[in-house]
Write an enzyme that holds these catalytic residues in place. Structure first.
Site, short mmCIF file in Angstrom:
data_model
loop_
_atom_site.label_atom_id
_atom_site.label_comp_id
_atom_site.label_asym_id
_atom_site.label_seq_id
_atom_site.Cartn_x
_atom_site.Cartn_y
_atom_site.Cartn_z
N PRO A 262 0.87 -1.21 -0.02
CA PRO A 262 -0.01 -0.03 -0.04
C PRO A 262 0.72 1.14 -0.03
O PRO A 262 1.56 1.47 0.79
CB PRO A 262 -0.62 -0.13 1.23
N ASP A 439 5.89 2.20 1.71
CA ASP A 439 5.04 1.31 1.85
C ASP A 439 4.36 1.27 3.31
O ASP A 439 5.09 1.00 4.43
CB ASP A 439 6.09 0.01 1.87
N HIS A 440 3.26 1.39 3.33
CA HIS A 440 2.40 1.73 4.48
C HIS A 440 2.66 0.55 5.61
O HIS A 440 2.33 0.75 6.64
CB HIS A 440 1.14 2.38 4.28
N ARG A 441 2.80 -0.53 5.07
CA ARG A 441 3.12 -1.65 5.90
C ARG A 441 4.21 -1.50 6.75
O ARG A 441 4.18 -2.42 7.90
CB ARG A 441 2.97 -3.00 5.15
#
Lengths: 467, 326, 389
Positions: A262, A439-441
């Site tokens: 994401p 990368d929002h993770r």
């Protein structure tokens, strides 16, 4: 004891390789360390060495075939040896990558005693097949057998002008590239949008922009010109170009990244006057010392590396399979370089510990080799962070797709003249926008913002880089 | 400039040299009373007498060896081969004696001798009388081989050959004896051996041709010029030592080469030129070197076959267009 | 009836029959004087007598040899013999390579012939069995041995080897390796003598085997046609390699080869240096009058054709019988019997010669190998010839 030779893994991202050329014939004695074939991976054309002595009893793939890693491509052994057990083992197991190889296996498996005869019939065996006359007017593509046909003069001219022969269509017999093709390519190059000479500065990352421009250029003559009386119906609707290994890899990896990680984007506008003055001072020095010129991109690389040291959360990777997040202890900055076939990312290792002059030299050298497709896979692996620069195309800002498994990529826009307010007055200023894809993770908004703030400080006050 | 036939230019060269040096004599079949089988030595018996213009029986091995012995003992013979086709019965004399005795004696003896006569095909004479000998003799260290293409060159080169202190084989042509051309009337006109002549300058393709083929090369160059391409035509003049420098310099300019060679193709003059080009100018080649030679068969008799056997201007023209990718 | 009878027993005092003189080499066309070939005779008869010079029939004083000359001749024959014996040893020790054709047994031919000419003025050309000829002409044994060793100081700078001895100074025009092919060259050397009118003659030596070569016949015809100052000397040592004369020639009397070329010819016992001297003097006298001729010298080589030849083709006892007629032993006996020398004095000469040959070997061993650059020297007189790499 028959010895299988299977498709080795020649790069970290390789999943299949194209056997572009056999360098040994069936029946030939080979020794450990001998190169028997060349394999095009997603990154480079690599030598395929054998690790045993023996006679090359059978080739199971043809030149041009794509083969999965681990699939059987050849069998070594003693002259006349029965190879059916090896064929069975591989036939039952992973299987060959393509139909033809499977057919060859089946044939040999069914009639193991006839192995030598089969070998004789193998297409790339000896004399007869190779000497088959080329039909007149057969304009096979230049890279047909993995080898670019070119006159010696054309090769020399291409090398002197740093042209990639793979991008040039040969107009000679069998697609041979000749002097006039190079001359045309040179004219086209001159006519193309001016690219700045220093290697690092012309390192555009964009997955889209640069190759697209090239394609338009190359295909231009195929379009109908005004006034041509050729009926549109006579024209081919399109030209089909087979997917290259590199293009396939780029497509797979970027799709994977965009659809699984994401992405979110943080843009910041940086005052570059400090960096401009700093660079000028620096290059007065490098000039005096006859060292390579330092580009803006080199300074940005260094600034990123220094900022990453301070923000290890950004220097990380989300690894779903392994069920972990990795925070890297070392800072390796990938610098995206557009080449004719696509995009590669040579890695400046330990960029945080390297001086600007060294970063400049390495970047330039690797970018040069990248264009010649001479980078080793290892040199393109292991980036913990990546930058992509389209500033030289006048792109003010853009967003980049994260280069997995890194957590972030920085998209660098052009330095632009802009009126700015300083001390209540409107004065001319130099500004540059950078956009961090995260990368929002693994990276949250605040973490990414903190990194960008540090980067901004470093570029606005480059003396920070020296601390 | 005087206009002379090829044979007259050769005669003029011999006459001038014989007037200059008493040690020079002409020997061969029919050179004296008959005035030369092709009238090259016409009138020379009358001028120089039977001591210096000597008829021989049909005895090539004998009189070739005799010439070599006379040279070894201080004279400067001109030995006429009625045609070079007959030289092979004297091949050992030329190969082992003329070419090698100097070397085997550690340089004690020298061989200032000229063997001359018409070379190559002369029409429908069948296989024995149509051999182009360039590569046979140019293969041999110790010899020099000269192949003039014009009356002017034949005079200047023959005078140089006669003055040379090493054995020189001088290759003429029956077909060219009657050919007229301007010949320098410089008092002592000598052209140095070992220097090629850039007959025509151009940048589109390099054409190399000697002897009769020289005229084919000029015709091809004319046709290319009509198409708008300027061919560079090089006449090697001397086959051994060949002036490779001039050819290579031209290749570096044109990037392509077509050789016209009347010899049979295997291991011929054109083979050697092509080899030297790839060795010395590989990176300058934009196309493979092409050659037009006699066919790889003995010369036939029938007119259509013989025409087909010989190098043809059409083929040379097409080869030029091929290497120019036209 | 036409008859052509030629009595060929000339002595030095007899006027040889030179052909009708004319200005040049080629006979003039002269249509009128020519008989009509279609006016056929009733029969064509031909007769020619060949003089024979037997061994043991000629005394030294007839030849004007004083004691010094005799001892010099003896010494020279011994030098040829000892030189070659040592050469064979050096070959077996691998100091000499390639072919080595030994002249042992034939020394009277070279030595006798040299008593008939002015060495250094007249010219000599021979075949590949040339060591004896070179030494008989006074070539330096050191330079000759160095040549066999392939050394820089060799008479041909190490470029010729055994078959290719040359000395421009002695007018030794070589040692030649291709059977018979030097005979036209000898003819040309004689042609140049006549062309210049220098009064010199050329002795052209060849073996019985060369008589079968076309080159000999062409050369003989030209010499006969042009009346050249040449003596063709057939050294008939009975074998062309391993083929005996009677197995190679329809007519084994090789002197008769002179007949078709209109020349006189003689047969000589080649195992007696006095016979050879006498015969050669007679024929050289003819040559000086531009009368070419043939001499068939019957001689014998003790060794095989070359060092690799065991000579199994000889008949049993043949070699021993020939050695009984050895020319050097014959001369030694003659000198002792005629009180011209003593066994002891002659043995002393032998010792000196043996030492001279050992010195030659020393010289050859110590001479340097040719420089590699020398490979490009002496091919052409032109010093900047552009050799291909």
């Amino acid at each position: 004891m028959a010895i299988p030779v299977d498709m080795p893994k020649l790069s970290d991202t390789m999943e299949e390789g194209v056997l572009v050329a056999w360098l040994a014939d069936e029946g030939e004695q080979v020794s450990a360390g001998d190169v028997i074939a060349q394999v095009e991976t997603d990154k480079a054309t690599m030598d395929l060495e054998v690790f045993d002595d023996g006679v090359l009893l059978k080739k199971l793939v043809e030149e041009g075939d794509a083969v999965d890693i681990g699939a059987l491509i050849a069998v070594l052994g003693d002259e006349g040896e029965d190879i059916s057990s090896v064929l069975e083992e591989f036939g039952a197991g992973e299987g060959a990558a393509n139909g033809e190889a499977e057919a060859a296996e089946a044939e040999a498996t069914e009639a193991p005693d006839e192995a030598p005869a089969t070998a004789e019939r193998a297409p790339s065996g000896d004399g007869a097949a190779q000497q088959a006359p080329v039909p007149a007017g057969d304009e096979a593509p230049a890279a047909d057998d993995g080898r670019i046909k070119a006159s010696p003069l054309a090769r020399r001219m291409a090398s002197q002008n740093e042209l990639d022969m793979a991008t040039i269509d040969g107009s000679g017999p069998q697609g041979r590239i000749i002097k006039r093709d190079i001359e045309q390519a040179l004219e086209a190059k001159e006519a193309a949008p001016a690219e700045e000479a220093p290697a690092a500065e012309e390192a555009p990352a964009a997955e889209e922009a640069a190759p697209a421009a090239e394609e338009t250029e190359a295909k231009a003559p195929a379009y109908q010109r005004p006034g041509d009386v050729v009926s549109v119906d006579d024209e081919d609707l399109y030209e089909a170009v087979p997917l290259s290994q590199m293009r396939k890899t780029i497509a797979r990896r970027l799709a994977e990244s965009k659809f699984t990680a994401p992405h979110f984007y943080l843009t910041i506008d940086i005052d570059m006057e400090g960096t401009i003055a700093f660079r000028k001072q620096l290059n007065d020095l490098t000039k005096a010392q006859e060292r390579p010129k330092v580009s803006f991109n080199d300074i940005i690389t260094k600034a990123c590396a220094t900022a990453l040291r301070k923000h290890p959360d950004v220097n990380s990777a989300y690894l779903e399979k392994e069920g972990e997040i990795r925070y890297y202890n070392q800072v390796h900055v990938g610098v995206a370089v557009a080449i004719d076939e696509g995009l590669v990312t040579p890695v400046i290792r330990h960029a945080d510990r390297k001086g600007l002059s060294q970063i400049a030299a390495e970047t330039r050298e690797m970018a040069g080799r990248a264009r010649e497709r001479k980078l080793q896979p290892a040199e393109m692996e292991g980036a913990t962070f990546t930058t992509s620069n389209l500033g030289m195309f006048g792109i003010e800002e853009f967003t980049a797709i994260i280069n997995p498994p890194s957590a972030c990529i920085l998209a660098i826009g052009a330095i632009r003249d802009e009126p700015v307010v300083k001390n209540g007055e409107v004065v001319p200023g130099k500004r540059m926008k950078v956009t961090l894809s995260c990368d929002h993770r693994v990276v949250d908004g605040a973490v990414g913002s903190a990194f960008l703030n540090t980067l901004q400080q470093h570029l606005e006050e480059p003396m920070n880089l020296l601390l | 400039m005087a206009e002379l036939q090829f044979r007259e230019a050769i005669r003029a060269a011999m006459t001038e040299e014989m007037e200059r040096d008493e040690d020079i004599f002409l020997i061969g079949e029919e050179v004296a009373e008959y005035d030369g089988a092709y009238k090259v030595s016409e009138g020379m018996l009358d001028q120089f007498g039977p001591k210096r213009v000597v008829d021989t029986p049909i005895s090539e091995n004998g009189f070739t060896g005799l010439g070599i012995g006379a040279a070894m003992n201080g004279l400067r013979p001109i030995v006429e081969m009625m045609t070079w086709n007959f030289s092979f019965v004297a091949f050992d004399q030329i190969l082992n004696n003329a070419a090698k005795i100097r070397y085997m004696s550690g340089g004690q003896f020298s061989f200032p001798i000229v063997f001359r006569g018409p070379n190559g095909a002369a029409g429908q004479l069948g296989a024995t009388h149509n051999t182009s000998v360039e590569s046979f003799y140019a293969h041999i260290p110790g010899l020099k081989v000269v192949s003039p293409s014009t009356p002017n060159d034949s005079k200047g080169l023959l005078k140089a050959s006669i003055r040379d202190n090493d054995p020189v084989l001088f290759l003429e042509s029956e077909r060219m004896y009657g050919l007229k051309g301007e010949v320098s009337d410089e008092e002592d006109y000598v052209l140095p051996l070992g220097q090629a002549h850039v007959v025509r300058e151009g940048d589109a393709v390099t054409l190399v041709a000697n002897g009769k083929d020289y005229y084919i090369a000029l015709e091809v160059a004319d046709r290319l010029a009509e198409d708008g391409h300027q061919a560079e035509v090089i006449d090697p003049r001397t086959i051994r030592p060949l002036d490779f420098d001039t050819i290579i310099a031209s290749i570096k300019k044109t990037n392509r080469c077509v050789i016209i060679d009347e010899s049979n193709p295997f291991a011929s003059l054109s083979s050697e030129i092509a080899f030297q080009i790839q060795e010395r100018a590989f990176d300058y080649l934009d196309a493979p070197v092409r050659r037009i030679t006699a066919k790889d068969v003995p010369a036939p008799y029938a007119k259509n076959l013989m025409d087909y056997y010989m190098p043809q201007a059409d083929d040379a023209y097409q080869a030029c267009r091929d290497v120019m990718y036209l | 009836m036409a008859s052509n009878s030629k009595e060929t027993s000339p002595t030095a005092t007899e006027e040889p029959q030179a052909s009708e003189s004319h200005e040049g080499f080629t006979k003039p066309q002269n249509e009128d004087a020519r008989p009509d070939p279609l006016d056929l005779p009733d029969a064509l008869e031909f007769e020619q007598t060949f003089k024979v010079y037997r061994g043991g029939t000629i005394k030294h004083d007839e030849l004007g040899f004083d004691t010094d000359t005799l001892l010099r001749i003896y010494r020279n024959m011994l030098l040829q013999r000892r030189f070659e014996e040592r050469s064979l040893q050096m070959y077996r020790k691998q100091n000499i390579s390639g072919f080595l054709h030994l002249y042992i047994g034939q020394e009277a031919v070279s030595t006798g012939a040299m008593q008939s000419i002015d060495v250094g003025e007249d010219t000599v050309i021979t075949a590949y069995r040339d060591h004896g000829m070179g030494l008989a002409m006074g070539m330096d044994p050191n330079a000759c041995m160095a040549e066999l060793f392939g050394k820089k100081d060799g008479c041909s700078k190490g470029k010729g080897g055994s078959m290719h001895f040359f000395s421009k100074e002695k007018r030794m025009f070589g040692g030649h390796g291709i059977v018979g092919q030097h005979i036209p060259v000898g003819t040309g050397i004689a042609f140049a003598h006549k062309y210049r009118g220098d009064g010199k003659v050329c002795l052209t030596f060849f073996g019985d085997g060369a008589v079968g070569q076309g080159a000999m016949h062409e050369a003989a015809n030209l010499a006969g046609l042009y009346d050249l100052p040449i003596v063709f000397v057939i050294e008939n040592n009975e074998y062309a390699m391993g083929t005996a004369v009677h197995r190679a020639f329809a007519d084994p009397d090789l002197c008769k080869q002179a007949v078709p070329y209109g020349m006189p010819a003689s047969i000589v016992d080649g195992m007696d240096v006095f016979s050879v001297t006498k015969a050669m003097r007679d024929h050289v006298a003819m040559a000086r009058q531009n009368q070419p001729s043939f001499v068939e010298v019957r001689t014998y080589r003790y060794q095989g054709h070359s060092v690799s030849d065991p000579a199994n083709y000889r008949t049993k006892g043949e070699l021993d019988q020939k050695k009984g007629e050895d020319a050097i032993i014959r001369l030694k006996s003659y000198l002792v019997q005629h009180d011209l020398s003593t066994n002891e004095a002659l043995d002393d000469i032998d010792d000196e010669v043996k030492q001279q040959v050992l010195d030659a070997i020393d010289f050859a061993e110590n001479s340097p190998l040719p420089d590699l650059e020398a490979i490009y020297e002496d091919v052409y007189t032109q010093d900047d010839y552009p050799f291909l790499a």
